[in-house]
Scaffold this active site. Structure first.
Site, PDB file in Angstrom:
ATOM      1  N   ASP A   1      52.155  51.948  76.382  1.00 25.66           N
ATOM      2  CA  ASP A   1      53.309  52.174  75.518  1.00 25.66           C
ATOM      3  C   ASP A   1      54.531  51.488  76.126  1.00 25.66           C
ATOM      4  OD1 ASP A   1      53.997  54.564  73.202  1.00 25.66           O
ATOM      5  OD2 ASP A   1      55.684  53.657  74.285  1.00 25.66           O
ATOM      6  N   ILE A   2      55.328  50.878  75.276  1.00 26.23           N
ATOM      7  CA  ILE A   2      56.503  50.125  75.742  1.00 26.23           C
ATOM      8  C   ILE A   2      57.586  51.050  76.300  1.00 26.23           C
ATOM      9  CG2 ILE A   2      57.849  50.067  73.587  1.00 26.23           C
ATOM     10  CD1 ILE A   2      58.096  46.993  74.081  1.00 26.23           C
TER      11      ILE A   2
ATOM     12  N   ASN B   1      50.368  61.226  65.926  1.00 29.20           N
ATOM     13  CA  ASN B   1      51.363  61.608  64.926  1.00 29.20           C
ATOM     14  C   ASN B   1      50.996  60.990  63.582  1.00 29.20           C
ATOM     15  OD1 ASN B   1      53.007  62.917  66.892  1.00 29.20           O
ATOM     16  ND2 ASN B   1      53.800  60.934  67.538  1.00 29.20           N
TER      17      ASN B   1
ATOM     18  N   GLU C   1      56.172  56.888  63.949  1.00 29.65           N
ATOM     19  CA  GLU C   1      57.105  55.758  63.851  1.00 29.65           C
ATOM     20  C   GLU C   1      56.395  54.488  63.407  1.00 29.65           C
ATOM     21  OE1 GLU C   1      59.030  55.346  67.627  1.00 29.65           O
ATOM     22  OE2 GLU C   1      59.788  57.406  67.574  1.00 29.65           O
TER      23      GLU C   1
ATOM     24  N   HIS D   1      47.241  55.506  65.633  1.00 31.07           N
ATOM     25  CA  HIS D   1      47.151  55.335  67.080  1.00 31.07           C
ATOM     26  C   HIS D   1      47.076  56.686  67.761  1.00 31.07           C
ATOM     27  CE1 HIS D   1      51.420  55.403  65.894  1.00 31.07           C
ATOM     28  NE2 HIS D   1      51.657  56.028  67.028  1.00 31.07           N
ATOM     29  N   MET D   2      46.393  56.675  68.890  1.00 32.73           N
ATOM     30  CA  MET D   2      46.297  57.869  69.725  1.00 32.73           C
ATOM     31  C   MET D   2      47.078  57.621  71.001  1.00 32.73           C
ATOM     32  SD  MET D   2      44.809  60.865  69.755  1.00 32.73           S
ATOM     33  CE  MET D   2      43.359  60.739  68.718  1.00 32.73           C
ATOM     34  N   HIS D   3      48.002  58.536  71.299  1.00 33.31           N
ATOM     35  CA  HIS D   3      48.704  58.479  72.578  1.00 33.31           C
ATOM     36  C   HIS D   3      47.821  59.166  73.628  1.00 33.31           C
ATOM     37  CE1 HIS D   3      52.885  57.722  70.848  1.00 33.31           C
ATOM     38  NE2 HIS D   3      52.252  58.177  69.788  1.00 33.31           N
TER      39      HIS D   3
HETATM   40  P1  AMP Z   1      54.567  57.229  66.988  1.00 28.73           P
HETATM   41  O1  AMP Z   1      55.875  57.936  66.922  1.00 28.73           O
HETATM   42  O2  AMP Z   1      53.414  58.162  67.228  1.00 28.73           O
HETATM   43  O3  AMP Z   1      54.362  56.320  65.784  1.00 28.73           O
HETATM   44  O4  AMP Z   1      54.619  56.345  68.299  1.00 28.73           O
HETATM   45  C1  AMP Z   1      54.870  54.964  68.311  1.00 28.73           C
HETATM   46  C2  AMP Z   1      54.848  54.527  69.757  1.00 28.73           C
HETATM   47  O5  AMP Z   1      54.771  53.120  69.779  1.00 28.73           O
HETATM   48  C3  AMP Z   1      56.086  54.925  70.565  1.00 28.73           C
HETATM   49  O6  AMP Z   1      55.674  55.712  71.696  1.00 28.73           O
HETATM   50  C4  AMP Z   1      56.683  53.579  70.984  1.00 28.73           C
HETATM   51  O7  AMP Z   1      57.244  53.610  72.279  1.00 28.73           O
HETATM   52  C5  AMP Z   1      55.469  52.664  70.920  1.00 28.73           C
HETATM   53  N1  AMP Z   1      55.757  51.257  70.696  1.00 28.73           N
HETATM   54  C6  AMP Z   1      56.572  50.700  69.767  1.00 28.73           C
HETATM   55  N2  AMP Z   1      56.545  49.365  69.854  1.00 28.73           N
HETATM   56  C7  AMP Z   1      55.674  49.055  70.842  1.00 28.73           C
HETATM   57  C8  AMP Z   1      55.206  47.844  71.411  1.00 28.73           C
HETATM   58  N3  AMP Z   1      55.642  46.643  70.982  1.00 28.73           N
HETATM   59  N4  AMP Z   1      54.313  47.897  72.435  1.00 28.73           N
HETATM   60  C9  AMP Z   1      53.875  49.089  72.889  1.00 28.73           C
HETATM   61  N5  AMP Z   1      54.275  50.275  72.383  1.00 28.73           N
HETATM   62  C10 AMP Z   1      55.166  50.267  71.379  1.00 28.73           C
END
Ligand code: AMP
Length: 121
Positions: free
Chosen positions: A33-34, A91, A99, A104-106
């Site tokens: 994650d960024i 989420n 977002e 995706h799975m964290h």
């Molecule tokens: P969500 O709120 O579950 O959709 O999480 C989206 C995640 O994507 C967040 O934790 C961001 O930090 C991550 N994210 C957004 N852009 C990037 C990227 N270019 N590379 C890696 N992670 C990202």
């Protein structure tokens, strides 16, 4: 919700923007994650165009679903958090505060995740 192929993870999958890759399998990609919320914070995504967990499980093939879950487990082992523990979060939609509209799975670990969630009221 229709899949938006301009979302950032679709761009990563097409190679239009880079990612810090952790694992790639036939049907899944995992990358750091960024903006990590824990020392270990990896995102595991299917390569297919799925918006959410409910979309993925309703429309992906068995092979994609198996590959995805094996990738999630492999990431935990690769990052060495299978013994100390970790939290999986997926989420979905507005109430889920999603977002990026690509499923995706964290995978979060390396420090205590704390209580699951604040209770309302
Ligand atoms: P969500 O709120 O579950 O959709 O999480 C989206 C995640 O994507 C967040 O934790 C961001 O930090 C991550 N994210 C957004 N852009 C990037 C990227 N270019 N590379 C890696 N992670 C990202």
């Amino acid at each position: 919700m229709a899949y938006d192929d301009q979302n950032i993870f679709a761009k990563i999958l097409r190679g239009e923007i880079p990612c810090d890759k952790v694992l790639e399998t036939d049907h899944s990609l995992a990358f750091n994650d960024i903006a990590p919320a824990r020392p270990v914070h990896v995102l595991v995504i299917p390569k297919g165009a799925y918006v959410s967990s409910d979309d993925f499980t309703a429309t992906a093939s068995d092979a994609e679903i198996i590959d995805f879950w094996r990738a999630v487990g492999e990431v935990a082992r690769m990052k060495g958090v299978e013994k100390s523990g970790y939290r999986l979060i997926a989420n979905a939609g507005e109430d889920g505060h999603q977002e990026v509209p690509h499923f995706h799975m964290h995978v979060l670990g390396g420090a205590s995740a704390g209580p699951m969630m604040k209770r309302q009221g």
